[in-house]
Design a protein around this motif. Structure first.
Motif, PDB file in Angstrom:
ATOM      1  N   UNK A  43     -14.359   0.365  -1.302  1.00 31.60           N
ATOM      2  CA  UNK A  43     -14.907   1.591  -0.751  1.00 31.60           C
ATOM      3  C   UNK A  43     -13.913   2.390   0.077  1.00 31.60           C
ATOM      4  N   UNK A  44     -12.779   1.774   0.426  1.00 34.69           N
ATOM      5  CA  UNK A  44     -11.733   2.490   1.152  1.00 34.69           C
ATOM      6  C   UNK A  44     -10.775   3.136   0.158  1.00 34.69           C
ATOM      7  N   UNK A  45     -10.064   4.156   0.624  1.00 30.55           N
ATOM      8  CA  UNK A  45      -9.022   4.778  -0.195  1.00 30.55           C
ATOM      9  C   UNK A  45      -7.727   4.016   0.031  1.00 30.55           C
ATOM     10  N   UNK A  46      -7.086   3.595  -1.059  1.00 38.75           N
ATOM     11  CA  UNK A  46      -5.813   2.867  -0.977  1.00 38.75           C
ATOM     12  C   UNK A  46      -4.705   3.860  -0.640  1.00 38.75           C
ATOM     13  N   UNK A  47      -4.075   3.650   0.505  1.00 38.82           N
ATOM     14  CA  UNK A  47      -3.042   4.586   0.958  1.00 38.82           C
ATOM     15  C   UNK A  47      -1.630   4.006   0.835  1.00 38.82           C
ATOM     16  N   UNK A  48      -1.518   2.726   0.449  1.00 42.20           N
ATOM     17  CA  UNK A  48      -0.215   2.062   0.434  1.00 42.20           C
ATOM     18  C   UNK A  48       0.010   1.240  -0.833  1.00 42.20           C
ATOM     19  N   UNK A  49       1.258   1.202  -1.273  1.00 41.80           N
ATOM     20  CA  UNK A  49       1.747   0.166  -2.181  1.00 41.80           C
ATOM     21  C   UNK A  49       2.367  -0.892  -1.275  1.00 41.80           C
ATOM     22  N   UNK A  50       2.044  -2.148  -1.521  1.00 38.47           N
ATOM     23  CA  UNK A  50       2.524  -3.228  -0.668  1.00 38.47           C
ATOM     24  C   UNK A  50       3.421  -4.150  -1.474  1.00 38.47           C
ATOM     25  N   UNK A  51       4.618  -4.410  -0.947  1.00 39.65           N
ATOM     26  CA  UNK A  51       5.565  -5.326  -1.580  1.00 39.65           C
ATOM     27  C   UNK A  51       5.600  -6.604  -0.749  1.00 39.65           C
ATOM     28  N   UNK A  52       5.345  -7.745  -1.404  1.00 37.58           N
ATOM     29  CA  UNK A  52       5.261  -9.028  -0.706  1.00 37.58           C
ATOM     30  C   UNK A  52       6.645  -9.656  -0.595  1.00 37.58           C
ATOM     31  N   UNK A  53       7.042  -9.939   0.641  1.00 36.71           N
ATOM     32  CA  UNK A  53       8.314 -10.615   0.895  1.00 36.71           C
ATOM     33  C   UNK A  53       8.092 -12.127   0.913  1.00 36.71           C
ATOM     34  N   UNK A  54       7.059 -12.561   1.619  1.00 38.16           N
ATOM     35  CA  UNK A  54       6.686 -13.982   1.609  1.00 38.16           C
ATOM     36  C   UNK A  54       5.179 -14.060   1.779  1.00 38.16           C
ATOM     37  N   UNK A  55       4.601 -15.146   1.265  1.00 35.25           N
ATOM     38  CA  UNK A  55       3.157 -15.286   1.313  1.00 35.25           C
ATOM     39  C   UNK A  55       2.521 -14.904  -0.004  1.00 35.25           C
ATOM     40  N   UNK A  56       1.234 -14.561   0.036  1.00 36.27           N
ATOM     41  CA  UNK A  56       0.521 -14.216  -1.202  1.00 36.27           C
ATOM     42  C   UNK A  56      -0.712 -13.389  -0.887  1.00 36.27           C
ATOM     43  N   UNK A  57      -0.868 -12.295  -1.625  1.00 41.08           N
ATOM     44  CA  UNK A  57      -2.057 -11.450  -1.550  1.00 41.08           C
ATOM     45  C   UNK A  57      -2.888 -11.654  -2.812  1.00 41.08           C
ATOM     46  N   UNK A  58      -4.163 -11.325  -2.713  1.00 44.26           N
ATOM     47  CA  UNK A  58      -5.004 -11.320  -3.915  1.00 44.26           C
ATOM     48  C   UNK A  58      -5.840 -10.055  -3.915  1.00 44.26           C
TER      49      UNK A  58
END
Length: 194
Positions: A43-58
């Motif tokens: 429901x939010x507007x995506x304002x960013x592209x995110x580049x992962x340096x370490x860790x993990x997103x889903x």
């Protein structure tokens, strides 16, 4: 330096001189994300592209029964965004959270547009990322309609080799579209056969 991984990622598609690198760095925002912290909610507007340096997103959605459906993971050296929302600047459908403490850098949609003007080759870079994302998502839809759970798991292992033994089984089960119980039985059967 944290930006080395990002520069290596970019150099697979475009080459930057020192001035262009400095321009890029000026538009990036470092982001520390705690485990279970959201960087985007449905429901939010995506304002960013995110580049992962370490860790993990889903990236995942939740259906009306409360069941999570994982669409993608972003381990180290991967980009993550709700592409529909980022490109259209309309409210999105994805939730994006951290499966573990994650270090990342973010590029806002506004700064991405500025970057295109100052370093036009970034339009080429992000076009490649968008095209690869489109192809991967289309293939995933076809795979989900035509392949068995074992075949989908095999593709998951090829796509995310660093995550096979790293993620909770319920996350992998959600990604390939089966229940955790089915996934556990399937994996046991695969191990028994090999």
């Amino acid at each position: 330096m944290a930006f080395d991984l990002l520069l290596n990622n970019i150099s697979r598609h475009i080459q930057l001189n020192d001035d262009e690198k400095e321009t890029l760095f000026g538009y990036l925002k470092p982001k520390s994300i705690k485990r279970k912290e959201f960087i985007l909610s449905e429901g939010e507007v995506c304002k960013y592209s995110t580049f992962v340096i370490s860790g993990c997103l889903r990236g995942y959605t939740v259906d009306k029964n409360g069941t999570e459906h994982v669409l993608s993971f972003a381990p180290s050296d991967w980009w993550m965004a709700d592409m529909y929302s980022l490109l259209s600047q309309k409210p999105g459908h994805l939730n994006i959270d951290a499966l573990e403490d994650t270090e990342a850098v973010q590029l806002s949609k506004i700064n991405q547009e500025k970057l295109y003007l100052q370093v036009p080759k970034f339009e080429h870079f992000f076009r490649i990322l968008t095209e690869k994302s489109l192809v991967a998502n289309q293939q995933r839809i076809i795979d989900n309609m035509s392949l068995t759970a074992e075949e989908r798991y095999s593709i998951f292992c090829q796509r995310y080799p660093t995550l096979i033994d790293h993620l909770p089984q319920k996350q992998i089960a959600s990604y390939i579209g089966v229940t955790p119980e089915f996934f556990s039985r399937m994996r046991s059967e695969m191990i028994r056969r090999s």
